[in-house]
Design a protein around this motif. Structure first.
Motif, short mmCIF file in Angstrom:
data_model
loop_
_atom_site.label_atom_id
_atom_site.label_comp_id
_atom_site.label_asym_id
_atom_site.label_seq_id
_atom_site.Cartn_x
_atom_site.Cartn_y
_atom_site.Cartn_z
N SER A 135 0.82 -1.22 0.00
CA SER A 135 0.00 0.00 0.00
C SER A 135 0.85 1.27 0.00
O SER A 135 0.36 2.33 -0.36
CB SER A 135 -0.95 0.00 1.21
N GLN A 136 2.10 1.16 0.38
CA GLN A 136 2.96 2.34 0.47
C GLN A 136 3.78 2.59 -0.81
O GLN A 136 4.58 3.51 -0.86
CB GLN A 136 3.88 2.21 1.68
N LEU A 137 3.56 1.77 -1.83
CA LEU A 137 4.33 1.88 -3.06
C LEU A 137 3.62 2.74 -4.10
O LEU A 137 2.39 2.85 -4.08
CB LEU A 137 4.56 0.49 -3.67
N PRO A 138 4.39 3.31 -5.05
CA PRO A 138 3.75 3.96 -6.19
C PRO A 138 2.88 2.93 -6.92
O PRO A 138 3.19 1.74 -6.92
CB PRO A 138 4.93 4.39 -7.07
N GLU A 139 1.81 3.38 -7.53
CA GLU A 139 0.82 2.49 -8.13
C GLU A 139 1.42 1.48 -9.12
O GLU A 139 1.07 0.32 -9.12
CB GLU A 139 -0.29 3.31 -8.81
N SER A 140 2.35 1.93 -9.95
CA SER A 140 2.92 1.02 -10.96
C SER A 140 3.71 -0.13 -10.30
O SER A 140 3.60 -1.28 -10.72
CB SER A 140 3.81 1.77 -11.94
N GLN A 141 4.48 0.19 -9.27
CA GLN A 141 5.23 -0.87 -8.57
C GLN A 141 4.27 -1.77 -7.80
O GLN A 141 4.45 -2.99 -7.78
CB GLN A 141 6.26 -0.26 -7.62
N ALA A 144 10.57 -7.11 -3.74
CA ALA A 144 10.70 -5.80 -3.12
C ALA A 144 10.73 -4.74 -4.20
O ALA A 144 11.04 -5.00 -5.36
CB ALA A 144 11.98 -5.73 -2.29
N ALA A 145 10.41 -3.52 -3.78
CA ALA A 145 10.47 -2.36 -4.67
C ALA A 145 11.63 -1.48 -4.23
O ALA A 145 11.90 -1.33 -3.04
CB ALA A 145 9.16 -1.57 -4.59
N PHE A 146 12.32 -0.94 -5.21
CA PHE A 146 13.43 -0.03 -4.98
C PHE A 146 13.17 1.23 -5.80
O PHE A 146 12.22 1.27 -6.58
CB PHE A 146 14.75 -0.70 -5.36
N LYS A 147 14.02 2.22 -5.65
CA LYS A 147 13.79 3.51 -6.31
C LYS A 147 13.59 3.36 -7.82
O LYS A 147 12.65 3.92 -8.38
CB LYS A 147 14.95 4.46 -6.02
N ASN A 148 14.47 2.62 -8.50
CA ASN A 148 14.43 2.56 -9.96
C ASN A 148 14.07 1.20 -10.53
O ASN A 148 14.15 1.00 -11.75
CB ASN A 148 15.77 3.02 -10.54
N HIS A 149 13.72 0.25 -9.67
CA HIS A 149 13.37 -1.09 -10.16
C HIS A 149 12.66 -1.87 -9.06
O HIS A 149 12.56 -1.41 -7.93
CB HIS A 149 14.62 -1.85 -10.62
N CYS A 150 12.19 -3.03 -9.43
CA CYS A 150 11.67 -4.01 -8.48
C CYS A 150 12.56 -5.24 -8.59
O CYS A 150 13.27 -5.41 -9.57
CB CYS A 150 10.23 -4.40 -8.84
N GLY A 153 21.03 -14.30 -6.61
CA GLY A 153 19.71 -14.59 -6.07
C GLY A 153 18.66 -13.54 -6.36
O GLY A 153 17.65 -13.46 -5.67
N THR A 154 18.88 -12.72 -7.40
CA THR A 154 17.98 -11.60 -7.67
C THR A 154 17.69 -11.47 -9.15
O THR A 154 18.57 -11.62 -9.98
CB THR A 154 18.63 -10.28 -7.19
N ILE A 155 16.44 -11.14 -9.44
CA ILE A 155 16.03 -10.79 -10.80
C ILE A 155 15.41 -9.41 -10.72
O ILE A 155 14.39 -9.21 -10.06
CB ILE A 155 14.99 -11.80 -11.34
N GLN A 156 16.05 -8.44 -11.37
CA GLN A 156 15.53 -7.07 -11.37
C GLN A 156 14.64 -6.85 -12.58
O GLN A 156 14.92 -7.35 -13.67
CB GLN A 156 16.67 -6.06 -11.41
N PHE A 157 13.57 -6.08 -12.38
CA PHE A 157 12.65 -5.75 -13.46
C PHE A 157 12.01 -4.41 -13.15
O PHE A 157 12.18 -3.87 -12.05
CB PHE A 157 11.59 -6.85 -13.62
N THR A 158 11.30 -3.88 -14.10
CA THR A 158 10.55 -2.65 -13.88
C THR A 158 9.07 -2.93 -14.15
O THR A 158 8.74 -3.90 -14.84
CB THR A 158 11.03 -1.53 -14.83
#
Length: 125
Positions: free
Chosen positions: A18-24, A63-69, A94-99
């Motif tokens: 609920s605290q994330l920008p809508e797209s994330q 998780a969500a980060f500034k410029n990616h998830c 151990g990570t897959i980054q995406f937007t």
């Protein structure tokens, strides 16, 4: 298989989203729904302040980060196993980054989650 999900843990994930920008939020809710569809008995909770899922061992998290998830399959072998299909994404052990604009394709996400389930249920684990 029991279907007992700790409600307060799910509420923690709801609060996180609920605290994330809508797209994330929408991008991560798709992952959440896919995990719940494929592993309805998985325990949902917060680990390291991010949503995580456990079923017969760690299943994954996001998780969500500034410029990616990021999606975390919690197993470096899984990222390696799907490296060819993940070639268009930034990955580490151990990570897959995406937007939100370029999410992990649903079919690939399902294959990754199913691979983690199979690994967790393997008798040689």
């Amino acid at each position: 298989m029991s279907t007992s999900v700790n409600k307060s843990n799910s509420e923690g994930v709801d609060n996180y989203l609920s605290q994330l920008p809508e797209s994330q939020k929408k991008a991560l809710e798709k992952i959440r729904n896919t995990i719940k569809k494929l592993a309805p008995d998985a325990e949902e909770y917060l680990s390291y302040k991010m949503p995580a899922y456990k079923y017969q061992g760690m299943l994954g998290g996001f998780a969500a980060f500034k410029n990616h998830c990021s999606y975390f399959p919690w197993d470096s072998k899984t990222v390696e196993q799907f490296k060819d299909e993940l070639k268009d994404f930034v990955t580490s052990k151990g990570t897959i980054q995406f937007t939100p604009e370029k999410p992990i394709p649903e079919a690939l996400l399902e294959k990754i989650i199913k691979a983690r389930l199979q690994e967790n249920l393997s008798p040689k684990k």
